[in-house]
Structures are given as C-alpha cells and as structure tokens.
Enzyme design. Sequence first.
Site, short mmCIF file in Angstrom:
data_model
loop_
_atom_site.label_atom_id
_atom_site.label_comp_id
_atom_site.label_asym_id
_atom_site.label_seq_id
_atom_site.Cartn_x
_atom_site.Cartn_y
_atom_site.Cartn_z
N HIS A 11 -4.96 1.82 -0.23
CA HIS A 11 -4.51 2.62 -1.38
C HIS A 11 -4.98 4.06 -1.18
CE1 HIS A 11 -2.87 -0.48 -3.93
NE2 HIS A 11 -3.99 -1.19 -3.93
N CYS A 52 -0.60 5.74 -0.42
CA CYS A 52 -0.01 6.71 -1.34
C CYS A 52 -0.78 8.02 -1.24
CB CYS A 52 -0.08 6.20 -2.78
SG CYS A 52 1.09 4.86 -3.14
#
EC number: 3.4.22.-
Length: 299
Positions: free
Chosen positions: A136, A178
């Site tokens: 992430h 991301c």
Amino acid sequence: MLDGKQDNGNVDSVDIKQRTNGGGDEGDALGSNSSSQPNRVARMPVDRNAPYYNMNHKHRGMAIIFNHEHFDIHSLKSRTGTNVDSDNLSKVLKTLGFKVTVFPNLKSEEINKFIQQTAEMDHSDADCLLVAVLTHGELGMLYAKDTHYKPDNLWYYFTADKCPTLAGKPKLFFIQACQGDRLDGGITLSRTETDGSPSTSYRIPVHADFLIAFSTVPGYFSWRNTTRGSWFMQALCEELRYAGTERDILTLLTFVCQKVALDFESNAPDSAMMHQQKQVPCITSMLTRLLVFGKKQSH
C-alpha cells in the site's frame, strides 16, 4: 530485435575529454550545499562511451522482492492477489538470471536493515541490482507491515559513493503501490568492465544509473485484481517474458505503460466512482546507457 552479438560495453574507446563550460557554473538552488565525496574511486564496469551496460559479469545480480499482504495498521486492508504478483515476478526474474529473494510482510526496520546489508555486499561480479516493492502507499510514502517510510529509503544506500561495487551499473526499482487517492477516468480518442581497455577513467554523478518505476503517477490510485494481481505487475511480467532478453529496458517499459493504459479498466459496477477507471505507470530514469538483459554468457 537484438541478436547474440549485441555489444555490452567491450568497445574501442574514443578519447573524448569531459566537456567544460568555461567556468561560471551555478546550481539552481537556495541554501547551503553538501557534497557526496566526489573524489572516491570505483572500478570502471564499462568503457566511458559504451552505448550498452556491461551485462556479461559472472552473475546477473540480486533481485529483492518486498511483498506486503498483511499489515498491523488497522486502516490498511490485506492486499489479496499480491502473492500472484510476487510469484510471477520471481519466476520471470529467475529466467533472466537473477538470484531472487522474496521477503513477505517485513517491518520498516527490517526492510531498512536488509537494504543496508545488501549495499555493504560486494557486487563486483554482478551486472545490476533489482528491488521490487508490492504494498500500500500514499503520495510520498510506502507502507511496511508496521508503519510507513519514504520511497527514497530504498535507494539511498545504493548511490555510487555508498555502494562502489554497483557504481556505473544499473540499479532498478519497481514499486507497485498507490501514490494517492485520485482516480483517472480516462478520455476516449476518436478518429477525426572492461579491464585492460585503453579507456581513461571518468567521473559519474552518484545518482546516475538508477531507474525507478512506479505503478501509477503521483497522487493517483493503483489498481490490483484480487485473482490475477496488479495491472502493473501483470504487464511488467508479460513484457519481461516476451522480450526481456531482446528489448532495452526503457523500450520495454514503454510497452508496459501502453499495456496498462490501454488493456486495463476497473470493473466495479457497484460503485459508479470506481467503475471504468484507468491507470498509467510513471517511469523515472537516470540510466546513462541502454540496458538489455541478454542471455548470460558462460564463464
């Protein structure tokens, strides 16, 4: 297509002196400056003007994969599908000659410790180094199992002044994460070492020979299919399998960008905002030569 006779740096040198601008060079920056010890000397892995990196060392080099599926941070969901990415990337890198090591769910301190240990190793017999991170992320940060860290922590210890046995060699970083929460709705287009060579020594910037590939552009979302893996890793692995020994890395990554941009679109019909969204990777290159993972010659 490049054949087996491709030149990897064993070329006759041309005696071209370093270009000077007659003095008066200034930096476009404010404040104090610090130097990275420019007088350090490292072994020259390829002639000064060679068009290709020397990929004929004894070993291809290390490939390190930090694969994050589960997190101690409650706000972060498990990354279902990341093991598909890790397995596929590991397999294709092994076919290209890399020594692959996969680390699942490491904490930030563990990542930093291993990065430092790797930088302190002797890479004299290696062509290059590759690091992949599957995790992430947000703008300017990546997540380990326990906390976040800055992406540049990954390559900080591999600059030429800190890791001289990788000086002049490619150092590649692939980051699937991301970089923010903005969405890309897209737009529709319509039809209206060479020892004993005569080459003289030369100096390089300590940040030369890096390539950093993010799965998406800064500020934007990066997509992952829970069954087939992330769009970026699917495309990267496919291109490496198809042309990893023939195309130079920047050409190959151009087609990775094309594949992600054109062949993928989010499928989330229950959410109008998340449905039919697009993505394109972001490549930053400080490479100074062409890089091709040609088939290893026997030693």
